[in-house]
Motif scaffolding. Sequence first.
Motif, mmCIF file in Angstrom:
data_model
loop_
_atom_site.group_PDB
_atom_site.id
_atom_site.type_symbol
_atom_site.label_atom_id
_atom_site.label_comp_id
_atom_site.label_asym_id
_atom_site.label_seq_id
_atom_site.Cartn_x
_atom_site.Cartn_y
_atom_site.Cartn_z
ATOM 1 N N LEU A 5 40.036 35.646 42.986
ATOM 2 C CA LEU A 5 39.042 36.704 42.793
ATOM 3 C C LEU A 5 39.680 37.970 42.238
ATOM 4 O O LEU A 5 39.080 38.652 41.398
ATOM 5 N N GLU A 6 40.879 38.296 42.679
ATOM 6 C CA GLU A 6 41.569 39.487 42.178
ATOM 7 C C GLU A 6 41.684 39.462 40.663
ATOM 8 O O GLU A 6 41.479 40.473 39.980
ATOM 9 N N LEU A 7 41.990 38.298 40.114
ATOM 10 C CA LEU A 7 42.126 38.158 38.667
ATOM 11 C C LEU A 7 40.772 38.283 37.982
ATOM 12 O O LEU A 7 40.654 38.928 36.939
ATOM 13 N N ALA A 8 39.750 37.703 38.569
ATOM 14 C CA ALA A 8 38.401 37.809 38.007
ATOM 15 C C ALA A 8 37.958 39.263 37.943
ATOM 16 O O ALA A 8 37.359 39.707 36.948
ATOM 17 N N GLN A 9 38.259 40.013 38.984
ATOM 18 C CA GLN A 9 37.872 41.424 39.024
ATOM 19 C C GLN A 9 38.624 42.230 37.968
ATOM 20 O O GLN A 9 38.037 43.087 37.299
ATOM 21 N N ALA A 10 39.915 41.952 37.813
ATOM 22 C CA ALA A 10 40.711 42.659 36.810
ATOM 23 C C ALA A 10 40.222 42.338 35.399
ATOM 24 O O ALA A 10 40.136 43.229 34.541
ATOM 25 N N LEU A 11 39.884 41.085 35.152
ATOM 26 C CA LEU A 11 39.357 40.694 33.847
ATOM 27 C C LEU A 11 38.020 41.368 33.584
ATOM 28 O O LEU A 11 37.773 41.888 32.486
ATOM 29 N N ASP A 12 37.164 41.354 34.573
ATOM 30 C CA ASP A 12 35.837 41.953 34.421
ATOM 31 C C ASP A 12 35.941 43.433 34.051
ATOM 32 O O ASP A 12 35.238 43.916 33.152
ATOM 33 N N LYS A 13 36.830 44.130 34.701
ATOM 34 C CA LYS A 13 37.004 45.567 34.436
ATOM 35 C C LYS A 13 37.440 45.802 32.988
ATOM 36 O O LYS A 13 36.863 46.654 32.278
ATOM 37 N N ARG A 14 38.440 45.060 32.534
ATOM 38 C CA ARG A 14 38.944 45.224 31.170
ATOM 39 C C ARG A 14 37.924 44.771 30.129
ATOM 40 O O ARG A 14 37.774 45.375 29.065
#
Length: 230
Positions: A102-111
């Motif tokens: 999930l941490e990676l999904a959130q970082a991708l979503d932000k960018r």
Amino acid sequence: MSLAEQFAAVREQVRLACECAGRDPQQVSILPVSKTFGHEVVRQAMALGERRFAENRVQEMKEKALALNDSSIEWVIIGYLQTNKVKEVVRYASQLQSLDRLELAQALDKRLLQAGRQLDVLVQVKSSSEESKTGMAPEQVPSFLKTVRDYDTLNVQGFMTVAENTDDQERVRRCFERVRQLRDQCQDELGDALPVLSMGMSADFALAIQEGSTQLRIGSALFGQRPAVR
């Protein structure tokens, strides 16, 4: 063999494997894994009709993307992705096959929101007990999919897995079978189409085809022995 001969040989092997499995070869694509090979080799592969190439390392993808910026290549990241590399993925990649937390999904979503774009992704599933393998535990996947469906920036297309590194073909087959069954379960439970199963590499793609793979990640069988890692 020349690069053209190697590509032709692999394409024929895939066609025959599909025929043996009773599948249409048009349902199975080959994703060339160009990691450790220079951009000049990628350009040669482009002359053979290839337009999508996979890389493990973000820095290597970036270097090749800049060297080949006159082409229409689609870059795919298949290796473990650290969140501090997300910016480069958003800039250069058309697909990420190693979404595993999930941490990676959130970082991708932000960018991606900042860039005003979407990204095609596959959820990487850990299908064996090997400690060296990364990916999400199968039992965690359904709830993860429910969460990331709220992220309009991420277009979840299916699953990716790396089978167990063993000569026991039945154990390899079970890895692929496990992920296919998980995909079918998630489609039934969530009602979302998950058409892509990225399963199978140079040594095990025939088994992956038998178990429903739609995309094969093939490196050494296409390009030959890899140069020393930089």
